[in-house]
Design an enzyme around this catalytic site. Structure first.
Site, PDB file in Angstrom:
ATOM      1  N   ASP A   1      -2.554  20.040  -5.076  1.00  0.00           N
ATOM      2  CA  ASP A   1      -2.710  18.928  -4.144  1.00  0.00           C
ATOM      3  C   ASP A   1      -1.321  18.304  -3.995  1.00  0.00           C
ATOM      4  O   ASP A   1      -0.793  17.734  -4.951  1.00  0.00           O
ATOM      5  CB  ASP A   1      -3.714  17.918  -4.734  1.00  0.00           C
ATOM      6  CG  ASP A   1      -3.821  16.635  -3.892  1.00  0.00           C
ATOM      7  OD1 ASP A   1      -3.114  16.513  -2.887  1.00  0.00           O
ATOM      8  OD2 ASP A   1      -4.631  15.760  -4.277  1.00  0.00           O
TER       9      ASP A   1
ATOM     10  N   TRP B   1      -6.600  11.336  -8.825  1.00  0.00           N
ATOM     11  CA  TRP B   1      -6.895  12.302  -7.766  1.00  0.00           C
ATOM     12  C   TRP B   1      -7.277  13.660  -8.331  1.00  0.00           C
ATOM     13  O   TRP B   1      -8.224  14.296  -7.862  1.00  0.00           O
ATOM     14  CB  TRP B   1      -5.731  12.421  -6.779  1.00  0.00           C
ATOM     15  CG  TRP B   1      -5.522  11.143  -6.019  1.00  0.00           C
ATOM     16  CD1 TRP B   1      -4.433  10.330  -6.063  1.00  0.00           C
ATOM     17  CD2 TRP B   1      -6.449  10.505  -5.117  1.00  0.00           C
ATOM     18  NE1 TRP B   1      -4.627   9.227  -5.265  1.00  0.00           N
ATOM     19  CE2 TRP B   1      -5.847   9.315  -4.669  1.00  0.00           C
ATOM     20  CE3 TRP B   1      -7.735  10.820  -4.660  1.00  0.00           C
ATOM     21  CZ2 TRP B   1      -6.476   8.443  -3.777  1.00  0.00           C
ATOM     22  CZ3 TRP B   1      -8.365   9.951  -3.775  1.00  0.00           C
ATOM     23  CH2 TRP B   1      -7.740   8.786  -3.337  1.00  0.00           C
TER      24      TRP B   1
ATOM     25  N   LYS C   1       0.745  10.614   4.784  1.00  0.00           N
ATOM     26  CA  LYS C   1       1.785   9.989   3.952  1.00  0.00           C
ATOM     27  C   LYS C   1       3.182  10.429   4.400  1.00  0.00           C
ATOM     28  O   LYS C   1       3.997   9.605   4.758  1.00  0.00           O
ATOM     29  CB  LYS C   1       1.550  10.322   2.488  1.00  0.00           C
ATOM     30  CG  LYS C   1       0.224   9.730   1.999  1.00  0.00           C
ATOM     31  CD  LYS C   1      -0.198  10.265   0.672  1.00  0.00           C
ATOM     32  CE  LYS C   1      -1.628   9.944   0.332  1.00  0.00           C
ATOM     33  NZ  LYS C   1      -1.947   8.509   0.298  1.00  0.00           N
TER      34      LYS C   1
END
Ligand SMILES: Cc1ncc(COP(=O)(O)O)c(C=O)c1O
Length: 369
Positions: free
Chosen positions: A173, A104, A197
């Site tokens: 992030d 990511w 999530k």
């Protein structure tokens, strides 16, 4: 409706608290006596404005976010932010430092290369198993910001604490570990997290950004990605993801009722320790490649060790099939790494993680009989 209890260990979109889903179900057709669904309600209405403002207030309260940070509810997911971050923040010097510890952060760095000069802080790596020693980190002297991913969802690599940047704005992030532990905002310039999530349905991305960093967007920055415009218009510049923000707001209430971030943090430690301890007890039958100090509390990838790759595949498939029969679902590892992955987001209970740990030990014992 199935009677079997389902334990959902999916990486995202992931389990939501049952209480919240029931509340959504109960008020879906008629929101608070309005006679219409929240899905049919104007984002310019008082009803939605209360949800939008309330959700901001609640998240500020849960995380103790200082007043000099703006809270935005945006669209485009984590991937949208890979572009928004440089578009809004790289302008000061045209350069940014990226700490790549998984796929990511690597994708974020690649995206940023379109908008400025990216310096890779860590030596290049193909296998992500932790954080290289500090003496291998190379920061640049004039970065507009330092970017990192607090928890790499695929590789299960989590920073035990934020990196030190000596005053350069730190951007994180936190898509997969947001609201699972407190955050020290004195260390950050901006934080973002997709909701799907830990905090709600896909569709909304929370961005928390320090006010003094606003106003430097690159001229090419699209309006919907522009933090200053979105902050000025209270995330209502255009139609927001009304339903996702509404559910997220209910999840914030749920987290508060559970005991807030202190409790979420405590639970995350208990849940992850149950799984890691099962691995230790298996004496090498299960293995997690991540260095112990970088192991995630939230996403735990692991393999079953076997004498040949074919035997490994066979055992892992058997594990997943038997887990499924017991109602333990979405445990398959990410397609890029294979194996098994348990995601232990906020809505996954301590008893669910314990049930998985028990299953792991039983499976190990049976395989060795
Ligand atoms: C840490 C992290 N960042 C970014 C993303 C990308 O998010 P999205 O699919 O919302 O673009 C994900 C997706 O799982 C993620 O886990």
């Amino acid at each position: 409706m199935t009677e079997k209890k389902i334990l959902n260990f999916g990486a995202g979109p992931a389990k939501l608290p049952q209480e919240v889903l029931k509340q959504v179900q109960g008020e879906l057709l008629d929101y608070h006596g309005e006679g219409i669904s929240i899905l049919e309600t104007s984002h310019r209405s008082k009803v939605y404005s209360n949800i939008n403002d309330g959700a901001q207030r609640k998240i500020r309260d849960l995380l103790s976010i200082p007043e000099n940070f703006k809270i935005l509810f945006l669209q485009g997911g984590g991937t949208g932010q890979f572009a928004s971050i440089p578009l809004n923040l790289i302008g000061k010097t045209g350069k940014a430092d990226y700490i790549v510890t998984g796929n990511w952060s690597r994708l974020a760095a690649k995206e940023a290369e379109q908008y400025g000069q990216v310096n890779y802080v860590l030596p290049e790596s193909k296998r992500f198993v932790g954080h290289p020693p500090r003496d291998q980190w190379k920061f640049s002297p004039d970065a507009s910001y330092v970017y990192y991913c607090d928890n790499e969802t695929v590789y299960g690599v989590e920073f035990p604490e934020p990196p030190e940047t000596k005053g350069v704005p730190l951007v994180a992030d936190m898509s997969s570990n947001f609201l699972t532990r407190p955050i020290d905002f004195t260390k950050f310039g901006a934080i973002f997290a997709g909701a799907q999530k830990n905090i709600g349905p896909a569709g909304v991305t929370v961005v928390i950004v320090r006010e003094d960093l606003l106003g430097n967007a690159l001229p090419v920055c699209p309006t919907v990605l522009n933090y200053s415009i979105m902050a000025r218009d209270n995330s209502l510049h255009n139609t927001p993801p009304v339903f996702s923000v509404y559910v997220m707001d209910l999840v914030f209430d749920w987290i508060k009722r559970q005991g807030g971030l202190k409790e979420m943090h405590q639970r995350s430690k208990i849940k992850s320790e149950a799984i890691y301890n099962a691995m230790i007890a298996s004496k090498g039958f299960y293995s997690c490649p991540v260095q112990s100090e970088s192991r995630s509390r939230i996403n735990i990838p692991f393999r079953i060790e076997a004498s040949t790759p074919e035997k490994q595949t066979e055992l892992e498939e058997k594990f997943l099939a038997q887990a499924q029969v017991k109602g333990m679902i979405q445990l398959k590892g990410h397609r890029s790494v294979g194996g098994i992955r348990a995601s232990l987001y906020n809505a996954v209970g301590v008893e669910d993680a314990q049930a998985l740990a028990d299953f792991m030990l039983n499976f190990y014992k049976e395989a060795n009989n």
